[in-house]
Scaffold this active site. Structure first.
Site, PDB file in Angstrom:
ATOM      1  N   ARG A  93       2.912   5.232  16.953  1.00 32.28           N
ATOM      2  CA  ARG A  93       2.442   6.389  16.261  1.00 32.28           C
ATOM      3  C   ARG A  93       1.963   7.357  16.304  1.00 32.28           C
ATOM      4  NH1 ARG A  93       1.831   2.447  12.495  1.00 32.28           N
ATOM      5  NH2 ARG A  93       0.410   1.200  13.181  1.00 32.28           N
ATOM      6  N   SER A 108      -4.666  -8.191   8.569  1.00 36.05           N
ATOM      7  CA  SER A 108      -3.665  -7.437   8.869  1.00 36.05           C
ATOM      8  C   SER A 108      -2.962  -6.907  10.074  1.00 36.05           C
ATOM      9  CB  SER A 108      -4.820  -5.790   9.002  1.00 36.05           C
ATOM     10  OG  SER A 108      -4.727  -5.143   9.350  1.00 36.05           O
ATOM     11  N   ASP A 116      -5.393   4.729  13.816  1.00 35.34           N
ATOM     12  CA  ASP A 116      -4.120   4.681  13.549  1.00 35.34           C
ATOM     13  C   ASP A 116      -4.246   6.208  12.763  1.00 35.34           C
ATOM     14  OD1 ASP A 116      -3.214   3.178  14.604  1.00 35.34           O
ATOM     15  OD2 ASP A 116      -3.267   1.502  13.239  1.00 35.34           O
ATOM     16  N   ASP A 155       0.689  -1.174  -0.242  1.00 36.85           N
ATOM     17  CA  ASP A 155       0.273  -0.002   0.020  1.00 36.85           C
ATOM     18  C   ASP A 155       1.433   0.880  -0.022  1.00 36.85           C
ATOM     19  OD1 ASP A 155      -2.642  -1.658  -0.028  1.00 36.85           O
ATOM     20  OD2 ASP A 155      -2.469  -1.583   1.948  1.00 36.85           O
TER      21      ASP A 155
HETATM   22  N1  ARG Z   1      -6.646  -1.689  17.143  1.00 37.04           N
HETATM   23  C1  ARG Z   1      -5.384  -1.943  17.086  1.00 37.04           C
HETATM   24  C2  ARG Z   1      -5.098  -0.307  17.874  1.00 37.04           C
HETATM   25  O1  ARG Z   1      -6.183   0.376  17.236  1.00 37.04           O
HETATM   26  C3  ARG Z   1      -4.503  -2.389  16.478  1.00 37.04           C
HETATM   27  C4  ARG Z   1      -4.405  -1.656  15.102  1.00 37.04           C
HETATM   28  C5  ARG Z   1      -3.666  -2.212  14.128  1.00 37.04           C
HETATM   29  N2  ARG Z   1      -3.283  -1.719  13.107  1.00 37.04           N
HETATM   30  C6  ARG Z   1      -2.913  -1.900  11.755  1.00 37.04           C
HETATM   31  N3  ARG Z   1      -3.009  -1.433  11.266  1.00 37.04           N
HETATM   32  N4  ARG Z   1      -3.545  -3.564  11.441  1.00 37.04           N
HETATM   33  O2  ARG Z   1      -4.293  -0.447  18.342  1.00 37.04           O
END
Ligand code: ARG
Length: 399
Positions: A95, A175, A124, A14
């Site tokens: 992040r 993912s 995110d 991506d």
């Molecule tokens: N649900 C978790 C969070 O919001 C994990 C996110 C994982 N991110 C991803 N791009 N798969 O912190």
């Protein structure tokens, strides 16, 4: 000079396609920025070169592993951070650090926009953009997947048409986001919350095995920070790596939950975070021994608030910083040693000691040497229960 955008680059499909896609849609030159937070995937130099091969005008890699452990994971550990009592904030912690470097790089290399590969359904995107807003309010944000209709199918098509150097390895059915604090696995077959995680989905942990010999470790803490394993000094990053290996081998730190995303969706999530879960367990137990009762009680409430704030992308916000100050003040006495047994998927505290301990044997003992004057208890209870007595009389109409 052509305007520029700095893209948070992972090296995957991506964000690799996003380089050309952003250029085509906005006319801006793309600077790729990859941050090493211990995701332990590909060689970062290959990642850096791939961004150039995909059309980036500059490509920067920053090894931020030590900083991540010291300045992000240790504060999370001091706060025993678990969102909804379970999730150790694996992605949420990385992040703000990545955002810090996005802003720094944008300023250094003359970009007016930051970009990331998130969809419009997750947390995110909020974390990147909220952190960048707090650190670089002059910068704009763009997310090609969300704002420029860069779907998965179009990405594959684009990569083939433009012969982008992306090995189409067997596409993962999930993912995944990972760093040294743990691994998050979502989507695909896991979207049915009743489906049990399949074999092969985990990589930081072995299957829990009751027949394995338990591992015993002594963790030394100084002011809330773990500094040694079995007496051998460790830096924060070494600590986290070694605990991942030790606790992961015993299957510690697997999490299966339905979680509330900031955007209002409930989502089924699988995590594995062996070091995080083992270290938080040990740290909490040392606090139980070294913090005053009311401090401990307030701290446990503020820990939940801290976790919500960080989950919600407010790492650089005022409330989170103020809670940090409270937490740091409490940690001055959190020094000592905790014995942990790692076995069959669990990290269990089996002993603790501290020069700062508030545990007083002479008060606690039922044996000889008892200094606790039990005759005071009777009068104490008389006053303690007086409000209950008065309220009960009123409730019974005898006032
Ligand atoms: N649900 C978790 C969070 O919001 C994990 C996110 C994982 N991110 C991803 N791009 N798969 O912190």
């Amino acid at each position: 000079m052509t305007e520029r955008v700095v893209l948070a680059y992972s090296g995957g499909l991506d964000t690799s396609v996003a380089i050309g896609w952003l250029k085509d849609a906005t006319g801006k030159d793309v600077v790729a920025l990859a941050i090493d937070v211990g995701q332990a995937g590909e060689d970062m130099e290959r990642v850096r070169r791939r961004a150039l091969d995909c059309g980036a005008v500059e490509s920067v890699v920053i090894d931020a592993q030590e900083e991540y452990a010291s300045d992000y994971l240790m504060p999370a550990l001091k706060a025993n951070a678990l969102y909804q009592k379970r999730y150790p904030l694996v992605s949420a912690l990385s992040r703000p650090l990545i955002s810090k470097y996005l802003v720094q790089t944008a300023r250094e290399l003359g970009a007016d926009t930051i970009a990331h590969g998130c969809t419009g359904k997750g947390n995110d995107q909020v974390r990147f953009e909220a952190a960048c807003a707090a650190l670089g309010p002059e910068l704009k944000a763009i997310a090609p997947v969300r704002d420029l209709a860069l779907t998965r199918d179009k990405a594959i098509e684009y990569a083939e048409a433009n012969k982008l150097p992306i090995e189409q390895t067997k596409k993962s059915p999930y993912s995944v986001d990972q760093n040294v604090w743990g691994r998050a696995i979502e989507s695909g077959y896991l979207e049915d919350p009743m489906n049990a995680p399949r074999d092969g989905i985990y990589s930081y942990t072995e299957d829990p095995d009751p027949s394995k010999t338990p591992t015993e470790v002594m963790i030394g803490f100084e002011q809330g920070v773990p500094v040694s394993i079995d007496g051998v000094r460790k830096t924060p990053i070494e600590m986290v790596r070694e605990m991942n290996a030790l606790a992961g081998a015993q299957g510690v730190g697997r999490i299966d939950m339905v979680e509330d995303r900031l955007v209002g969706i409930k989502s089924r999530e699988i995590y594995e975070a062996p070091a995080a879960i083992a270290l938080i367990e040990a740290h909490e137990h040392l606090e139980d021994m070294t913090l005053e009762r009311d401090v401990l009680r307030m701290k446990r409430q503020l820990e939940a608030e801290w976790s919500n704030l960080v989950y919600d992308g407010l790492w650089f916000g005022g409330l989170k910083q103020s809670i940090d100050a409270f937490v740091d003040h409490t940690q001055q006495y959190v020094t000592g040693e905790v014995r942990l047994q790692l076995h069959n998927g669990r990290a269990t505290v089996t002993g603790r000691r501290s020069a700062q301990s508030l545990y007083d044997f002479e008060l606690a003992t039922y044996e000889t040497g008892d200094q606790f004057d039990q005759s005071h208890a009777k009068g104490f209870i008389e006053l303690w229960s007086m409000p209950s007595k008065i309220a009960a009389r009123r409730a019974q109409g005898q006032k």
